[in-house]
Design a protein around this motif. Sequence first.
Motif, PDB file in Angstrom:
ATOM      1  N   ASP A 176      31.385  23.613  44.311  1.00  0.00           N
ATOM      2  CA  ASP A 176      31.686  25.042  44.359  1.00  0.00           C
ATOM      3  C   ASP A 176      32.178  25.560  43.008  1.00  0.00           C
ATOM      4  O   ASP A 176      32.756  26.633  42.910  1.00  0.00           O
ATOM      5  CB  ASP A 176      32.709  25.354  45.447  1.00  0.00           C
ATOM      6  N   MET A 177      31.945  24.760  41.958  1.00  0.00           N
ATOM      7  CA  MET A 177      32.219  25.120  40.565  1.00  0.00           C
ATOM      8  C   MET A 177      33.702  25.197  40.237  1.00  0.00           C
ATOM      9  O   MET A 177      34.094  25.772  39.217  1.00  0.00           O
ATOM     10  CB  MET A 177      31.534  26.454  40.197  1.00  0.00           C
ATOM     11  N   ASP A 178      34.543  24.636  41.088  1.00  0.00           N
ATOM     12  CA  ASP A 178      35.959  24.536  40.758  1.00  0.00           C
ATOM     13  C   ASP A 178      36.175  23.355  39.814  1.00  0.00           C
ATOM     14  O   ASP A 178      35.593  22.279  40.010  1.00  0.00           O
ATOM     15  CB  ASP A 178      36.809  24.332  42.014  1.00  0.00           C
ATOM     16  N   VAL A 179      37.002  23.552  38.805  1.00  0.00           N
ATOM     17  CA  VAL A 179      37.310  22.465  37.885  1.00  0.00           C
ATOM     18  C   VAL A 179      38.289  21.519  38.570  1.00  0.00           C
ATOM     19  O   VAL A 179      39.397  21.898  38.931  1.00  0.00           O
ATOM     20  CB  VAL A 179      37.912  23.002  36.578  1.00  0.00           C
ATOM     21  N   VAL A 180      37.856  20.284  38.788  1.00  0.00           N
ATOM     22  CA  VAL A 180      38.716  19.279  39.399  1.00  0.00           C
ATOM     23  C   VAL A 180      39.650  18.691  38.355  1.00  0.00           C
ATOM     24  O   VAL A 180      40.834  18.488  38.594  1.00  0.00           O
ATOM     25  CB  VAL A 180      37.866  18.178  40.065  1.00  0.00           C
ATOM     26  N   LYS A 181      39.091  18.417  37.183  1.00  0.00           N
ATOM     27  CA  LYS A 181      39.916  17.881  36.103  1.00  0.00           C
ATOM     28  C   LYS A 181      39.222  18.104  34.773  1.00  0.00           C
ATOM     29  O   LYS A 181      38.004  17.975  34.667  1.00  0.00           O
ATOM     30  CB  LYS A 181      40.200  16.393  36.302  1.00  0.00           C
ATOM     31  N   ARG A 182      40.003  18.453  33.766  1.00  0.00           N
ATOM     32  CA  ARG A 182      39.505  18.551  32.396  1.00  0.00           C
ATOM     33  C   ARG A 182      40.342  17.611  31.546  1.00  0.00           C
ATOM     34  O   ARG A 182      41.561  17.697  31.547  1.00  0.00           O
ATOM     35  CB  ARG A 182      39.598  19.979  31.888  1.00  0.00           C
ATOM     36  N   GLU A 183      39.670  16.698  30.849  1.00  0.00           N
ATOM     37  CA  GLU A 183      40.377  15.660  30.092  1.00  0.00           C
ATOM     38  C   GLU A 183      39.938  15.690  28.631  1.00  0.00           C
ATOM     39  O   GLU A 183      38.849  15.224  28.288  1.00  0.00           O
ATOM     40  CB  GLU A 183      40.081  14.286  30.700  1.00  0.00           C
ATOM     41  N   PRO A 184      40.755  16.273  27.737  1.00  0.00           N
ATOM     42  CA  PRO A 184      40.393  16.306  26.321  1.00  0.00           C
ATOM     43  C   PRO A 184      40.837  15.066  25.551  1.00  0.00           C
ATOM     44  O   PRO A 184      40.554  14.938  24.374  1.00  0.00           O
ATOM     45  CB  PRO A 184      41.148  17.545  25.825  1.00  0.00           C
ATOM     46  N   MET A 185      41.565  14.169  26.191  1.00  0.00           N
ATOM     47  CA  MET A 185      42.099  13.005  25.491  1.00  0.00           C
ATOM     48  C   MET A 185      41.055  11.893  25.435  1.00  0.00           C
ATOM     49  O   MET A 185      40.666  11.338  26.469  1.00  0.00           O
ATOM     50  CB  MET A 185      43.358  12.506  26.188  1.00  0.00           C
ATOM     51  N   VAL A 186      40.593  11.617  24.245  1.00  0.00           N
ATOM     52  CA  VAL A 186      39.596  10.578  24.024  1.00  0.00           C
ATOM     53  C   VAL A 186      40.059   9.707  22.867  1.00  0.00           C
ATOM     54  O   VAL A 186      41.075   9.974  22.226  1.00  0.00           O
ATOM     55  CB  VAL A 186      38.211  11.186  23.745  1.00  0.00           C
ATOM     56  N   VAL A 200      39.919  11.097  38.540  1.00  0.00           N
ATOM     57  CA  VAL A 200      40.543  12.049  39.450  1.00  0.00           C
ATOM     58  C   VAL A 200      40.246  11.638  40.888  1.00  0.00           C
ATOM     59  O   VAL A 200      39.222  11.001  41.173  1.00  0.00           O
ATOM     60  CB  VAL A 200      40.022  13.480  39.175  1.00  0.00           C
ATOM     61  N   ALA A 201      41.164  11.967  41.802  1.00  0.00           N
ATOM     62  CA  ALA A 201      40.964  11.755  43.236  1.00  0.00           C
ATOM     63  C   ALA A 201      40.714  13.102  43.894  1.00  0.00           C
ATOM     64  O   ALA A 201      41.523  14.024  43.774  1.00  0.00           O
ATOM     65  CB  ALA A 201      42.180  11.073  43.857  1.00  0.00           C
ATOM     66  N   ALA A 202      39.563  13.236  44.562  1.00  0.00           N
ATOM     67  CA  ALA A 202      39.219  14.470  45.263  1.00  0.00           C
ATOM     68  C   ALA A 202      39.265  14.211  46.764  1.00  0.00           C
ATOM     69  O   ALA A 202      38.908  13.122  47.233  1.00  0.00           O
ATOM     70  CB  ALA A 202      37.834  14.952  44.851  1.00  0.00           C
ATOM     71  N   TYR A 203      39.689  15.211  47.525  1.00  0.00           N
ATOM     72  CA  TYR A 203      39.861  15.054  48.964  1.00  0.00           C
ATOM     73  C   TYR A 203      38.836  15.883  49.725  1.00  0.00           C
ATOM     74  O   TYR A 203      38.652  17.073  49.456  1.00  0.00           O
ATOM     75  CB  TYR A 203      41.283  15.476  49.371  1.00  0.00           C
ATOM     76  N   ASP A 204      38.135  15.219  50.676  1.00  0.00           N
ATOM     77  CA  ASP A 204      37.145  15.887  51.501  1.00  0.00           C
ATOM     78  C   ASP A 204      37.813  16.415  52.765  1.00  0.00           C
ATOM     79  O   ASP A 204      38.517  15.677  53.467  1.00  0.00           O
ATOM     80  CB  ASP A 204      36.019  14.914  51.886  1.00  0.00           C
ATOM     81  N   THR A 205      37.565  17.680  53.076  1.00  0.00           N
ATOM     82  CA  THR A 205      38.159  18.292  54.267  1.00  0.00           C
ATOM     83  C   THR A 205      37.175  18.398  55.419  1.00  0.00           C
ATOM     84  O   THR A 205      37.523  18.877  56.491  1.00  0.00           O
ATOM     85  CB  THR A 205      38.685  19.691  53.925  1.00  0.00           C
ATOM     86  N   ASP A 206      35.930  17.948  55.207  1.00  0.00           N
ATOM     87  CA  ASP A 206      34.936  17.985  56.285  1.00  0.00           C
ATOM     88  C   ASP A 206      34.016  16.796  56.124  1.00  0.00           C
ATOM     89  O   ASP A 206      34.182  15.961  55.246  1.00  0.00           O
ATOM     90  CB  ASP A 206      34.142  19.307  56.260  1.00  0.00           C
ATOM     91  N   ASP A 207      33.022  16.708  57.024  1.00  0.00           N
ATOM     92  CA  ASP A 207      32.104  15.567  57.009  1.00  0.00           C
ATOM     93  C   ASP A 207      30.918  15.772  56.083  1.00  0.00           C
ATOM     94  O   ASP A 207      30.107  14.869  55.905  1.00  0.00           O
ATOM     95  CB  ASP A 207      31.591  15.297  58.429  1.00  0.00           C
ATOM     96  N   ASP A 208      30.794  16.947  55.507  1.00  0.00           N
ATOM     97  CA  ASP A 208      29.659  17.209  54.619  1.00  0.00           C
ATOM     98  C   ASP A 208      29.891  16.527  53.276  1.00  0.00           C
ATOM     99  O   ASP A 208      31.011  16.527  52.750  1.00  0.00           O
ATOM    100  CB  ASP A 208      29.492  18.713  54.402  1.00  0.00           C
ATOM    101  N   PRO A 209      28.829  15.941  52.713  1.00  0.00           N
ATOM    102  CA  PRO A 209      28.973  15.298  51.406  1.00  0.00           C
ATOM    103  C   PRO A 209      29.276  16.338  50.326  1.00  0.00           C
ATOM    104  O   PRO A 209      28.750  17.450  50.344  1.00  0.00           O
ATOM    105  CB  PRO A 209      27.609  14.633  51.177  1.00  0.00           C
ATOM    106  N   ASP A 210      30.143  15.970  49.413  1.00  0.00           N
ATOM    107  CA  ASP A 210      30.488  16.851  48.302  1.00  0.00           C
ATOM    108  C   ASP A 210      29.865  16.311  47.020  1.00  0.00           C
ATOM    109  O   ASP A 210      29.884  15.103  46.765  1.00  0.00           O
ATOM    110  CB  ASP A 210      32.007  16.940  48.134  1.00  0.00           C
TER     111      ASP A 210
END
Length: 260
Positions: A176-186, A200-210
């Motif tokens: 849905d184009m939300d930024v989950v994480k931005r990491e500039p440290m390399v 990053v850890a993302a959490y699914d709130t339904d059974d549909d694949p994300d």
Amino acid sequence: MDPLLIVILAIGLLHRDVLCYPTRVESEDKIIVLQNEEMEPTILDCDYEVEENPKFITVKWYRDDKSMYQWIFGTPPYAIPEFKNEIDSTYESSTEPSKQYSSLALINPTISTTGDYKCVVQTPVHILSIHQRVQVIDLRNYTLELSHKTIHNETQLNCTVTNVYPRPTITIISNDMDVVKREPMVYEDEEGYFDGSAVVAAYDTDDDPDAYQCVVSFEGYGKNLTTVATSASSGVGHLDFSLWLFCFLYYLLSKLKVLT
């Protein structure tokens, strides 16, 4: 007003055209994308106008304030020995004699070609400096991977990029184009190239694949590196753990009843 001061001001106005007034000009940044095959020279122009029949014209080029190239009107152009393999000193930028060798022709680019360039033009009555940033992009041997591991309703994402230049920014984006994480440290390796990762850890709130996308971007460069991963999986991993435990215990108790 003091008569002497009036005379001095009048003389200054009459002779203003024979004084040197430094002028600074900023040019647009130039991007060089390295390729595996032989590349055409990258030309940095030094555009200027000179007075009629100047006694001398001197053009000097610098990178990060270090002298690279010089041309004095009426003599052959000269590349500083340290940079002779990076400059085509035979390149003619104009048919006008006063501008014939004024441009800088960069050849054999590497990531070291990146820098702030300056052309300084001097005549008896004028000094002009033209500034331009050159940014090299090297993505010829990069790797990019977005791995994922799903446990119950949590998806662990790991985006890793290696062997890129310049310093990247790593962004993980959901479907849905939300930024989950931005990491500039390399991290920079011994050769000047960059590696980096974002976890990053993302959490699914339904059974549909994300779906998740990892985007690797570079400041001032319009093209990104991208890869996609999906949280879809099958089996126990997507079942609610309490439901699975209940089913297991029910099965175990039923077996015990049969045995007794």
